[in-house]
Design a protein around this motif. Structure first.
Motif, PDB file in Angstrom:
ATOM      1  N   LYS A  47       0.833  -1.212   0.000  1.00 16.63           N
ATOM      2  CA  LYS A  47       0.000   0.000   0.000  1.00 16.63           C
ATOM      3  C   LYS A  47       0.860   1.253   0.000  1.00 16.63           C
ATOM      4  N   PHE A  48       1.929   1.248   0.797  1.00 17.48           N
ATOM      5  CA  PHE A  48       2.810   2.409   0.861  1.00 17.48           C
ATOM      6  C   PHE A  48       3.500   2.654  -0.478  1.00 17.48           C
ATOM      7  N   CYS A  49       4.023   1.584  -1.084  1.00 16.37           N
ATOM      8  CA  CYS A  49       4.726   1.718  -2.365  1.00 16.37           C
ATOM      9  C   CYS A  49       3.788   2.185  -3.473  1.00 16.37           C
ATOM     10  N   LEU A  50       2.576   1.633  -3.516  1.00 14.54           N
ATOM     11  CA  LEU A  50       1.609   2.061  -4.528  1.00 14.54           C
ATOM     12  C   LEU A  50       1.245   3.535  -4.362  1.00 14.54           C
ATOM     13  N   PHE A  51       1.043   3.963  -3.113  1.00 12.17           N
ATOM     14  CA  PHE A  51       0.706   5.361  -2.858  1.00 12.17           C
ATOM     15  C   PHE A  51       1.838   6.274  -3.306  1.00 12.17           C
ATOM     16  N   GLN A  52       3.075   5.930  -2.930  1.00 12.75           N
ATOM     17  CA  GLN A  52       4.219   6.763  -3.292  1.00 12.75           C
ATOM     18  C   GLN A  52       4.380   6.864  -4.811  1.00 12.75           C
ATOM     19  N   MET A  53       4.267   5.734  -5.484  1.00 15.63           N
ATOM     20  CA  MET A  53       4.440   5.717  -6.931  1.00 15.63           C
ATOM     21  C   MET A  53       3.335   6.527  -7.620  1.00 15.63           C
ATOM     22  N   PHE A  54       2.086   6.289  -7.239  1.00 22.25           N
ATOM     23  CA  PHE A  54       0.972   6.969  -7.889  1.00 22.25           C
ATOM     24  C   PHE A  54       0.988   8.470  -7.588  1.00 22.25           C
ATOM     25  N   GLY A  56       3.630  10.272  -7.013  1.00 22.04           N
ATOM     26  CA  GLY A  56       4.716  10.826  -7.822  1.00 22.04           C
ATOM     27  C   GLY A  56       4.307  11.033  -9.268  1.00 22.04           C
ATOM     28  N   VAL A  57       3.580  10.065  -9.825  1.00 25.47           N
ATOM     29  CA  VAL A  57       3.103  10.192 -11.211  1.00 25.47           C
ATOM     30  C   VAL A  57       2.136  11.360 -11.328  1.00 25.47           C
ATOM     31  N   LEU A  58       1.199  11.465 -10.392  1.00 21.18           N
ATOM     32  CA  LEU A  58       0.201  12.535 -10.470  1.00 21.18           C
ATOM     33  C   LEU A  58       0.798  13.918 -10.221  1.00 21.18           C
ATOM     34  N   GLN A  59       1.918  13.992  -9.496  1.00 19.49           N
ATOM     35  CA  GLN A  59       2.576  15.287  -9.284  1.00 19.49           C
ATOM     36  C   GLN A  59       3.236  15.793 -10.562  1.00 19.49           C
ATOM     37  N   LYS A  60       3.732  14.886 -11.377  1.00 16.66           N
ATOM     38  CA  LYS A  60       4.494  15.288 -12.561  1.00 16.66           C
ATOM     39  C   LYS A  60       3.709  15.240 -13.858  1.00 16.66           C
ATOM     40  N   PHE A  61       2.637  14.444 -13.898  1.00 14.86           N
ATOM     41  CA  PHE A  61       1.915  14.239 -15.145  1.00 14.86           C
ATOM     42  C   PHE A  61       0.416  14.436 -14.979  1.00 14.86           C
ATOM     43  N   ARG A  62      -0.215  14.750 -16.116  1.00 11.86           N
ATOM     44  CA  ARG A  62      -1.667  14.774 -16.225  1.00 11.86           C
ATOM     45  C   ARG A  62      -2.021  13.609 -17.135  1.00 11.86           C
TER      46      ARG A  62
END
Length: 93
Positions: A47-54, A56-62
C-alpha cells in the motif's frame, strides 16, 4: 464480481469502497490481501509503495485518454480479473 452483492460489479464506482469523508468503507466481500492466518505479510509495504508511486506520477503528469476516447472500466475474465488494455497519454504538468 458477485452480482448479488455488488449489483453491477463491472461498473467502476469508488463510492462502494470510500465513505463520504474519504475513509475506506469496510466490506466483508472485499478482501484484497486475504484474512486471518493467510493474510499477506506485505500488505502495508504494498500500500505504501503504490501510494508513493501513484502520487509521484500525479505530481508530474496529467493523465489524458488517447485519441479523445473515454476510459471505460471493463475486465478480461480468466483465472484472475484484469483490466482490458487502454491507451493514455502522460502530459507533463
Amino acid at each position: 464480481m458477485d452480482k448479488d452483492h455488488w449489483g453491477d460489479p463491472e461498473v467502476y464506482r469508488p463510492e462502494r469502497f470510500i465513505t463520504e469523508t474519504g475513509m475506506l468503507r469496510e466490506d466483508d466481500a472485499f478482501l484484497p490481501f486475504g484474512l486471518g492466518r493467510r493474510r499477506c505479510l506485505g500488505e502495508q509495504l504494498a500500500k505504501f509503495c503504490l501510494f508513493q508511486m501513484f502520487a509521484g506520477v500525479l505530481q508530474k503528469f496529467r493523465l489524458v485518454p488517447a485519441n479523445g476516447t473515454g476510459l471505460k472500466h471493463s475486465n478480461v475474465e480468466g483465472i484472475n480479473l484484469a483490466p482490458k488494455p487502454y491507451d493514455i497519454i502522460f502530459k507533463l504538468r
